[in-house]
Design a protein around this motif. Sequence first.
Motif, PDB file in Angstrom:
ATOM      1  N   GLY A   1      62.072  10.300 -49.661  1.00  0.00           N
ATOM      2  CA  GLY A   1      61.519   9.081 -50.139  1.00  0.00           C
ATOM      3  C   GLY A   1      62.049   9.154 -52.366  1.00  0.00           C
ATOM      4  N   LEU A   2      61.384   7.753 -52.677  1.00  0.00           N
ATOM      5  CA  LEU A   2      61.961   8.260 -53.839  1.00  0.00           C
ATOM      6  C   LEU A   2      60.642   8.978 -55.064  1.00  0.00           C
ATOM      7  CD1 LEU A   2      62.848   6.100 -56.198  1.00  0.00           C
ATOM      8  CD2 LEU A   2      61.525   4.406 -56.281  1.00  0.00           C
ATOM      9  N   VAL A   3      61.053   9.457 -55.792  1.00  0.00           N
ATOM     10  CA  VAL A   3      60.388  10.422 -56.715  1.00  0.00           C
ATOM     11  C   VAL A   3      60.546  10.233 -57.955  1.00  0.00           C
ATOM     12  CG1 VAL A   3      61.691  12.179 -56.165  1.00  0.00           C
ATOM     13  CG2 VAL A   3      59.478  12.183 -57.054  1.00  0.00           C
ATOM     14  N   GLN A   4      59.413  10.148 -58.997  1.00  0.00           N
ATOM     15  CA  GLN A   4      60.277   9.975 -60.153  1.00  0.00           C
ATOM     16  C   GLN A   4      60.838  11.212 -60.979  1.00  0.00           C
ATOM     17  OE1 GLN A   4      56.773   9.004 -62.325  1.00  0.00           O
ATOM     18  NE2 GLN A   4      57.335   6.641 -62.401  1.00  0.00           N
ATOM     19  N   PRO A   5      61.565  11.411 -61.823  1.00  0.00           N
ATOM     20  CA  PRO A   5      62.498  12.636 -62.281  1.00  0.00           C
ATOM     21  C   PRO A   5      61.208  14.188 -63.001  1.00  0.00           C
ATOM     22  CG  PRO A   5      63.859  11.288 -63.236  1.00  0.00           C
ATOM     23  CD  PRO A   5      62.567  10.158 -61.862  1.00  0.00           C
ATOM     24  N   GLY A   6      61.536  15.147 -62.180  1.00  0.00           N
ATOM     25  CA  GLY A   6      60.591  15.451 -63.074  1.00  0.00           C
ATOM     26  C   GLY A   6      59.394  15.838 -62.211  1.00  0.00           C
ATOM     27  N   ARG A   7      59.334  14.926 -61.480  1.00  0.00           N
ATOM     28  CA  ARG A   7      58.227  15.549 -59.687  1.00  0.00           C
ATOM     29  C   ARG A   7      58.344  16.551 -58.836  1.00  0.00           C
ATOM     30  NH1 ARG A   7      53.704  11.509 -60.845  1.00  0.00           N
ATOM     31  NH2 ARG A   7      53.036  12.157 -59.191  1.00  0.00           N
TER      32      ARG A   7
ATOM     33  N   TYR B   1      61.630  24.319 -44.544  1.00  0.00           N
ATOM     34  CA  TYR B   1      61.154  23.754 -45.541  1.00  0.00           C
ATOM     35  C   TYR B   1      61.316  24.008 -46.377  1.00  0.00           C
ATOM     36  CZ  TYR B   1      56.694  23.813 -42.566  1.00  0.00           C
ATOM     37  OH  TYR B   1      55.717  24.426 -40.923  1.00  0.00           O
ATOM     38  N   LEU B   2      61.797  22.756 -47.858  1.00  0.00           N
ATOM     39  CA  LEU B   2      62.604  22.945 -48.681  1.00  0.00           C
ATOM     40  C   LEU B   2      61.423  22.458 -49.914  1.00  0.00           C
ATOM     41  CD1 LEU B   2      64.555  23.957 -49.950  1.00  0.00           C
ATOM     42  CD2 LEU B   2      66.015  21.688 -50.086  1.00  0.00           C
ATOM     43  N   GLN B   3      60.425  23.548 -50.687  1.00  0.00           N
ATOM     44  CA  GLN B   3      60.446  22.673 -51.998  1.00  0.00           C
ATOM     45  C   GLN B   3      60.709  22.144 -52.981  1.00  0.00           C
ATOM     46  OE1 GLN B   3      56.725  21.923 -51.663  1.00  0.00           O
ATOM     47  NE2 GLN B   3      56.941  21.124 -53.835  1.00  0.00           N
ATOM     48  N   MET B   4      60.854  21.541 -52.926  1.00  0.00           N
ATOM     49  CA  MET B   4      61.935  20.272 -54.532  1.00  0.00           C
ATOM     50  C   MET B   4      60.698  20.704 -55.450  1.00  0.00           C
ATOM     51  SD  MET B   4      64.025  18.709 -52.706  1.00  0.00           S
ATOM     52  CE  MET B   4      63.340  17.056 -51.921  1.00  0.00           C
ATOM     53  N   SER B   5      61.089  21.323 -56.726  1.00  0.00           N
ATOM     54  CA  SER B   5      60.275  20.618 -58.201  1.00  0.00           C
ATOM     55  C   SER B   5      61.273  20.278 -59.462  1.00  0.00           C
ATOM     56  CB  SER B   5      59.446  21.450 -58.591  1.00  0.00           C
ATOM     57  OG  SER B   5      60.037  23.159 -58.997  1.00  0.00           O
ATOM     58  N   GLY B   6      60.665  19.702 -60.583  1.00  0.00           N
ATOM     59  CA  GLY B   6      61.653  19.914 -61.580  1.00  0.00           C
ATOM     60  C   GLY B   6      63.305  18.852 -61.708  1.00  0.00           C
ATOM     61  N   LEU B   7      62.343  17.639 -60.590  1.00  0.00           N
ATOM     62  CA  LEU B   7      63.582  17.097 -59.367  1.00  0.00           C
ATOM     63  C   LEU B   7      63.956  15.750 -60.874  1.00  0.00           C
ATOM     64  CD1 LEU B   7      61.797  15.870 -56.481  1.00  0.00           C
ATOM     65  CD2 LEU B   7      63.986  17.272 -56.078  1.00  0.00           C
ATOM     66  N   ARG B   8      65.691  16.502 -60.890  1.00  0.00           N
ATOM     67  CA  ARG B   8      66.587  15.361 -61.774  1.00  0.00           C
ATOM     68  C   ARG B   8      67.565  14.591 -60.254  1.00  0.00           C
ATOM     69  NH1 ARG B   8      69.185  20.975 -62.923  1.00  0.00           N
ATOM     70  NH2 ARG B   8      67.438  21.729 -64.207  1.00  0.00           N
ATOM     71  N   VAL B   9      67.746  12.910 -61.377  1.00  0.00           N
ATOM     72  CA  VAL B   9      68.679  12.017 -61.209  1.00  0.00           C
ATOM     73  C   VAL B   9      69.764  12.604 -59.873  1.00  0.00           C
ATOM     74  CG1 VAL B   9      69.667   9.693 -61.895  1.00  0.00           C
ATOM     75  CG2 VAL B   9      67.934  10.840 -62.379  1.00  0.00           C
ATOM     76  N   GLU B  10      70.302  14.674 -60.882  1.00  0.00           N
ATOM     77  CA  GLU B  10      71.046  14.372 -59.668  1.00  0.00           C
ATOM     78  C   GLU B  10      71.172  14.825 -58.695  1.00  0.00           C
ATOM     79  OE1 GLU B  10      70.860  14.556 -62.835  1.00  0.00           O
ATOM     80  OE2 GLU B  10      71.161  16.633 -63.802  1.00  0.00           O
ATOM     81  N   ASP B  11      69.855  14.902 -57.981  1.00  0.00           N
ATOM     82  CA  ASP B  11      69.505  15.506 -56.975  1.00  0.00           C
ATOM     83  C   ASP B  11      69.631  14.366 -55.871  1.00  0.00           C
ATOM     84  OD1 ASP B  11      66.782  18.310 -58.178  1.00  0.00           O
ATOM     85  OD2 ASP B  11      68.952  18.591 -57.178  1.00  0.00           O
ATOM     86  N   THR B  12      68.894  13.568 -56.298  1.00  0.00           N
ATOM     87  CA  THR B  12      69.011  11.928 -54.660  1.00  0.00           C
ATOM     88  C   THR B  12      70.620  12.695 -54.211  1.00  0.00           C
ATOM     89  OG1 THR B  12      68.987  10.427 -56.718  1.00  0.00           O
ATOM     90  CG2 THR B  12      69.839   9.941 -54.795  1.00  0.00           C
TER      91      THR B  12
ATOM     92  N   VAL C   1      66.592  11.578 -49.757  1.00  0.00           N
ATOM     93  CA  VAL C   1      65.741  12.023 -51.472  1.00  0.00           C
ATOM     94  C   VAL C   1      66.284  10.797 -52.515  1.00  0.00           C
ATOM     95  CG1 VAL C   1      64.719  13.506 -53.272  1.00  0.00           C
ATOM     96  CG2 VAL C   1      65.200  13.875 -50.866  1.00  0.00           C
ATOM     97  N   THR C   2      65.230  10.084 -53.042  1.00  0.00           N
ATOM     98  CA  THR C   2      65.817   8.974 -54.499  1.00  0.00           C
ATOM     99  C   THR C   2      65.328   9.564 -55.326  1.00  0.00           C
ATOM    100  OG1 THR C   2      66.501   7.901 -52.736  1.00  0.00           O
ATOM    101  CG2 THR C   2      66.600   7.162 -55.130  1.00  0.00           C
ATOM    102  N   VAL C   3      66.179   9.976 -56.389  1.00  0.00           N
ATOM    103  CA  VAL C   3      65.331  10.666 -57.526  1.00  0.00           C
ATOM    104  C   VAL C   3      65.953   9.136 -59.252  1.00  0.00           C
ATOM    105  CG1 VAL C   3      64.491  12.200 -59.573  1.00  0.00           C
ATOM    106  CG2 VAL C   3      65.639  13.296 -57.022  1.00  0.00           C
ATOM    107  N   SER C   4      63.943   8.802 -59.009  1.00  0.00           N
ATOM    108  CA  SER C   4      65.142   7.611 -60.035  1.00  0.00           C
ATOM    109  C   SER C   4      63.394   7.224 -61.042  1.00  0.00           C
ATOM    110  CB  SER C   4      65.219   6.867 -59.521  1.00  0.00           C
ATOM    111  OG  SER C   4      65.266   4.739 -60.131  1.00  0.00           O
ATOM    112  N   SER C   5      63.854   6.709 -62.245  1.00  0.00           N
ATOM    113  CA  SER C   5      62.403   6.179 -62.601  1.00  0.00           C
ATOM    114  C   SER C   5      62.096   5.040 -62.779  1.00  0.00           C
ATOM    115  CB  SER C   5      62.774   6.822 -64.571  1.00  0.00           C
ATOM    116  OG  SER C   5      64.067   5.497 -64.796  1.00  0.00           O
TER     117      SER C   5
END
Lengths: 123, 110
Positions: A10-16, A80-91, A119-123
């Motif tokens: 889904g869509l998530v903000q950077p750092g989330r 499972y894959l737990q992703m934290s500290g997501l960055r734009v480049e993880d999109t 997974v879309t990482v964007s503010s």
Amino acid sequence: EVQLVESGGGLVQPGRSLRLSCAASGFTLDDYAMHWVRQAPGKGLEWVSGISWNSYSIAYVDSVKGRFTISRDNAKSSLYLQMSGLRVEDTAFYYCVKGIRKYVDGEGDFDYWGQGTLVTVSS
Amino acid sequence: QSVLTQPPSASGTPGQRVTISCSGSSSNIGNNYVYWYQQLPGTAPKLLIYRNNQRPSGVPDRFSGSRSGTSASLAISGLRSEDETDYYCAAWDDSLSGVVFGGGTKLTVL
């Protein structure tokens, strides 16, 4: 028939944070290593992480070390894959992938792939 | 910049034989098996060649793989229009302790 079905993108903000799941069927999960491979839209494939059949051996690509955690529950036939500290480049599209062997290291052996979850990482 | 180097594009005419190269180093191709994957548009990748030159059941014998030193090649003979898609090589890298992919080659059937 082997089936791998990813969910949790889904869509998530950077750092989330975000947690991806993969439901496996058609084979005995604890006989094989499992992996996550990602692909940014329009780009090439990048291996993200792998976990051995018994969870004893785990590996990550350098860019996600310390931020992502792979795990599995063989009793629930799930990865499972737990992703934290997501960055734009993880999109990317994240694929759940079955290994041919029990082990992570030594080969880039993937024989079945899920359809991927975006997974879309964007503010 | 991918660890394994593939040409971004390749082309051939129907019936022709084409090869796609994959160049690496002693820490990956030079010491470990090479795998090849085919990705049709909008779909997940599919295993095409495993352990340098082995074909999974169901993959036509028009597809073949080879490895020499720190390079590998995928050959497709009797080229067909349905072969027009993306191809990726992969190998374990001992120095990185992970799997590395080539950047992918887009094959065009003219």
